[in-house]
Scaffold this active site. Structure first.
Site, PDB file in Angstrom:
ATOM      1  N   ALA A   1       0.797  -1.233   0.000  1.00 20.68           N
ATOM      2  CA  ALA A   1       0.000   0.000   0.000  1.00 20.68           C
ATOM      3  C   ALA A   1       0.826   1.277   0.000  1.00 20.68           C
ATOM      4  O   ALA A   1       0.255   2.373   0.028  1.00 20.68           O
ATOM      5  CB  ALA A   1      -0.981   0.037   1.172  1.00 20.68           C
ATOM      6  N   ALA A   2       2.153   1.185  -0.069  1.00 14.54           N
ATOM      7  CA  ALA A   2       2.962   2.405  -0.105  1.00 14.54           C
ATOM      8  C   ALA A   2       2.604   3.262  -1.318  1.00 14.54           C
ATOM      9  O   ALA A   2       2.494   4.485  -1.223  1.00 14.54           O
ATOM     10  CB  ALA A   2       4.447   2.061  -0.118  1.00 14.54           C
ATOM     11  N   GLY A   3       2.414   2.604  -2.454  1.00 12.09           N
ATOM     12  CA  GLY A   3       2.019   3.341  -3.651  1.00 12.09           C
ATOM     13  C   GLY A   3       0.650   3.968  -3.506  1.00 12.09           C
ATOM     14  O   GLY A   3       0.406   5.077  -4.000  1.00 12.09           O
ATOM     15  N   ASP A   4      -0.259   3.295  -2.818  1.00 13.18           N
ATOM     16  CA  ASP A   4      -1.594   3.851  -2.599  1.00 13.18           C
ATOM     17  C   ASP A   4      -1.542   5.059  -1.678  1.00 13.18           C
ATOM     18  O   ASP A   4      -2.250   6.055  -1.890  1.00 13.18           O
ATOM     19  CB  ASP A   4      -2.512   2.779  -2.010  1.00 13.18           C
ATOM     20  CG  ASP A   4      -2.679   1.586  -2.936  1.00 13.18           C
ATOM     21  OD1 ASP A   4      -2.623   1.784  -4.170  1.00 13.18           O
ATOM     22  OD2 ASP A   4      -2.842   0.458  -2.432  1.00 13.18           O
TER      23      ASP A   4
END
Length: 307
Positions: free
Chosen positions: A251-254
């Site tokens: 979820a880092a990209g989210d």
């Protein structure tokens, strides 16, 4: 500072996560992992990130008519997300993601899309009034491409800024890309869109220029622990990220995309918005899970971001 309205159109899943020593290769069984279950899905993660970081957000998505779908709706409501456009599918289950995380925080993910794969353009009719009143639309690719195209064309017709997170990686044609205001591929996605292998800042700049040539106004290539490369008005800019010890990159990209939408909605320029997004993402990788890792606005203030 006036906050503009953000609409996130995308997926919602339940993440079933196993933390283990290494990600197994085909045919291998790895014992001794720790298991936990979290709400996830790229669209849902981004909507939660927007809400926690101070944005006014409506989430357009589809869940199954099951316990996972009901739990998701309750979670979004508790996060302060507007859920009047959250649909329930009586025929398909809620989406599920199976995630393996190794000791370095890298992950491998398999998704059973469920109801997400049935969020079609005709389902968005009740949401169009709220979408048309938005200032920024944030979207990903865990929903049908027919819906992605519909929303892109609709945003262009209304003059609404559209941020496209082209994940999971897949080819996108020029017609679609020309309707995108900001595209945010990671290294893998940038390579698929540009045909250029991305492994450092220099190659990311080359890939960004190639993607820009296909009609996207602004390109932001995310490079994980290296930060991000911005292409705007024909010029490239490198934005580093603070060094942290990564525990889980899920979820880092989210988080990055949700934070980017919030900063742009607050009137910040693209460079400042990317710096804000890099900081939020760097905090998220120090924690396990998807939505459980998403920081709140005050945590960025403590980290030195001036609001």
């Amino acid at each position: 500072m006036q906050t503009k309205k953000i609409v996130v159109v995308g997926s919602t899943n339940v993440d079933m996560v196993v933390k283990t020593t290494h990600i197994p290769v085909p045919g291998e069984t790895v014992l001794g992992g720790a298991f936990f279950m979290n709400p996830g899905g790229k669209g849902a993660n981004q909507a939660v990130a927007v809400a926690r970081l101070g944005g006014e957000v409506t989430f357009v998505s589809k869940t199954g008519n099951d316990i996972f779908g009901k739990q998701a709706a309750q979670t979004f409501d508790e996060e302060g997300i507007q859920i009047s456009c959250l649909l329930s599918d009586p025929d398909h289950p809620s989406g599920v993601a199976l995630i393996t995380v190794d000791e370095q925080g890298e992950n491998s993910i398999v998704v059973a899309s469920g109801a997400n794969a049935h969020l079609f353009p005709e389902d968005l009719e009740p949401a169009l009034e709220r979408i048309s009143a938005s200032d920024i639309i944030l979207m990903q690719l865990e929903i049908p491409m027919s819906t992605v195209r519909f929303v892109t064309r609709y945003a262009a017709s209304k003059g609404i800024q559209l941020i496209l997170n082209p994940a999971p990686a897949q080819p996108l044609d020029r017609e679609l890309l020309q309707g995108v205001s900001v595209i945010t591929p990671n290294k893998t996605e940038a390579e698929m869109l540009s045909g250029i292998a991305v492994h450092d800042v220099e190659s990311a700049e080359k890939a960004a220029r190639k993607i820009h040539e296909q009609g996207v106004e602004n390109v932001v290539v995310t490079l994980g622990s290296l930060g991000a490369v911005i292409l705007q008005a024909g010029e490239c800019l490198y934005v580093p990220v603070q060094k942290v010890e990564a525990v889980d990159t899920t979820a880092a990209g989210d988080v990055f995309n949700g934070a980017l939408a919030v900063a742009l909605a607050e009137g910040r320029d693209l460079e400042a918005a990317v710096r804000f997004a890099c900081l939020a993402a760097s905090i998220s990788v120090t924690r396990m899970g998807a939505q459980s890792s998403i920081p709140y606005r005050n945590e960025l203030i403590v980290s030195g971001w001036t609001v």
